[in-house]
Write a protein that holds these residues in place. Structure first.
Motif, PDB file in Angstrom:
ATOM      1  N   TYR A  56      18.464   1.931  51.142  1.00  0.00           N
ATOM      2  CA  TYR A  56      17.816   3.091  51.771  1.00  0.00           C
ATOM      3  C   TYR A  56      18.777   3.926  52.609  1.00  0.00           C
ATOM      4  O   TYR A  56      18.655   5.145  52.693  1.00  0.00           O
ATOM      5  CB  TYR A  56      16.603   2.666  52.616  1.00  0.00           C
ATOM      6  N   TYR A  65       9.951   7.917  54.958  1.00  0.00           N
ATOM      7  CA  TYR A  65       8.508   7.700  54.900  1.00  0.00           C
ATOM      8  C   TYR A  65       7.804   8.914  55.495  1.00  0.00           C
ATOM      9  O   TYR A  65       8.207   9.430  56.541  1.00  0.00           O
ATOM     10  CB  TYR A  65       8.118   6.440  55.684  1.00  0.00           C
ATOM     11  N   VAL A  98      11.640   0.895  46.335  1.00  0.00           N
ATOM     12  CA  VAL A  98      10.928   2.171  46.208  1.00  0.00           C
ATOM     13  C   VAL A  98      11.532   2.844  44.984  1.00  0.00           C
ATOM     14  O   VAL A  98      12.740   3.069  44.937  1.00  0.00           O
ATOM     15  CB  VAL A  98      11.122   3.060  47.461  1.00  0.00           C
ATOM     16  N   THR A 104       6.130   1.557  45.063  1.00  0.00           N
ATOM     17  CA  THR A 104       6.831   0.361  45.535  1.00  0.00           C
ATOM     18  C   THR A 104       6.470  -0.868  44.713  1.00  0.00           C
ATOM     19  O   THR A 104       5.396  -0.944  44.113  1.00  0.00           O
ATOM     20  CB  THR A 104       6.487   0.086  47.008  1.00  0.00           C
ATOM     21  N   TRP A 139       5.998   6.471  50.924  1.00  0.00           N
ATOM     22  CA  TRP A 139       7.444   6.352  50.706  1.00  0.00           C
ATOM     23  C   TRP A 139       7.962   7.557  49.931  1.00  0.00           C
ATOM     24  O   TRP A 139       7.354   8.021  48.979  1.00  0.00           O
ATOM     25  CB  TRP A 139       7.778   5.051  49.976  1.00  0.00           C
ATOM     26  N   GLN A 153      14.291  -1.109  50.226  1.00  0.00           N
ATOM     27  CA  GLN A 153      13.824  -0.872  51.583  1.00  0.00           C
ATOM     28  C   GLN A 153      13.402  -2.223  52.157  1.00  0.00           C
ATOM     29  O   GLN A 153      13.062  -3.132  51.417  1.00  0.00           O
ATOM     30  CB  GLN A 153      12.629   0.088  51.573  1.00  0.00           C
TER      31      GLN A 153
END
Length: 169
Positions: A56, A65, A98, A104, A139, A153
């Protein structure tokens, strides 16, 4: 000197000929890759590029997010219920992927005590945090130069006597 080298070369050849062949071991392309496991993962969850899953933080934007960290904190504040049966302490990390559409999957949970030793948390506590994590639906796909990417993530929950004290990152 040349005779000594020849001797060791022949010796190593003879020794290796009598050894059984080593089994080929498959390693992930990157340390920490989460391979799909259809016994626990959603079979409909797919990645855009299985060979290129970023972390991430590789996008230089921090947590991606909708509503940012404050929204995640509120989600767990509203949803988390203390398990009074077992007042545990430590850190529970839930790591997941993600994908490039913002969906996810491939959730994995890891626990450690306050001394950073591996720990298995009470199943009810783990399932509760995992269920709440799976319900997060804001996300944002990772993006570089106009293209979207899959990424790893994680959320780490600091738990003190059953109470949720902090969510990282």
């Amino acid at each position: 000197m040349r005779q000594v080298l020849l001797f060791f070369s022949l010796l190593s050849t003879l020794v290796s000929c009598g050894q059984p062949k080593q089994k080929k071991v498959d390693y992930p392309s990157q340390v920490g890759d989460i391979a799909s496991d259809l016994t626990v993962d959603d079979p409909d969850f797919t990645l855009c590029d299985e060979r290129q899953v970023y972390q991430y933080y590789n996008f230089g934007k921090g947590l991606q997010y909708n509503g940012e960290k404050i929204k995640i904190n509120q989600h767990f504040k509203d949803g988390y219920k203390i398990q009074h049966q077992k007042m545990e302490s430590g850190f529970l990390t839930i790591r997941f992927v993600v994908n490039c559409q913002g969906k996810t999957g491939r959730y994995r949970a890891y626990g450690m005590d306050n001394d950073y030793h591996e720990k298995t948390f009470d199943q009810d506590l783990t399932v509760q945090l995992l269920t709440l994590t799976k319900k997060l639906d804001g996300w944002i796909p990772g993006a570089l130069e106009g293209k979207t990417y899959d990424y790893y993530q994680y959320l780490t929950f600091k738990i003190e006597n059953g109470e949720l004290r902090e969510i990282m990152p």
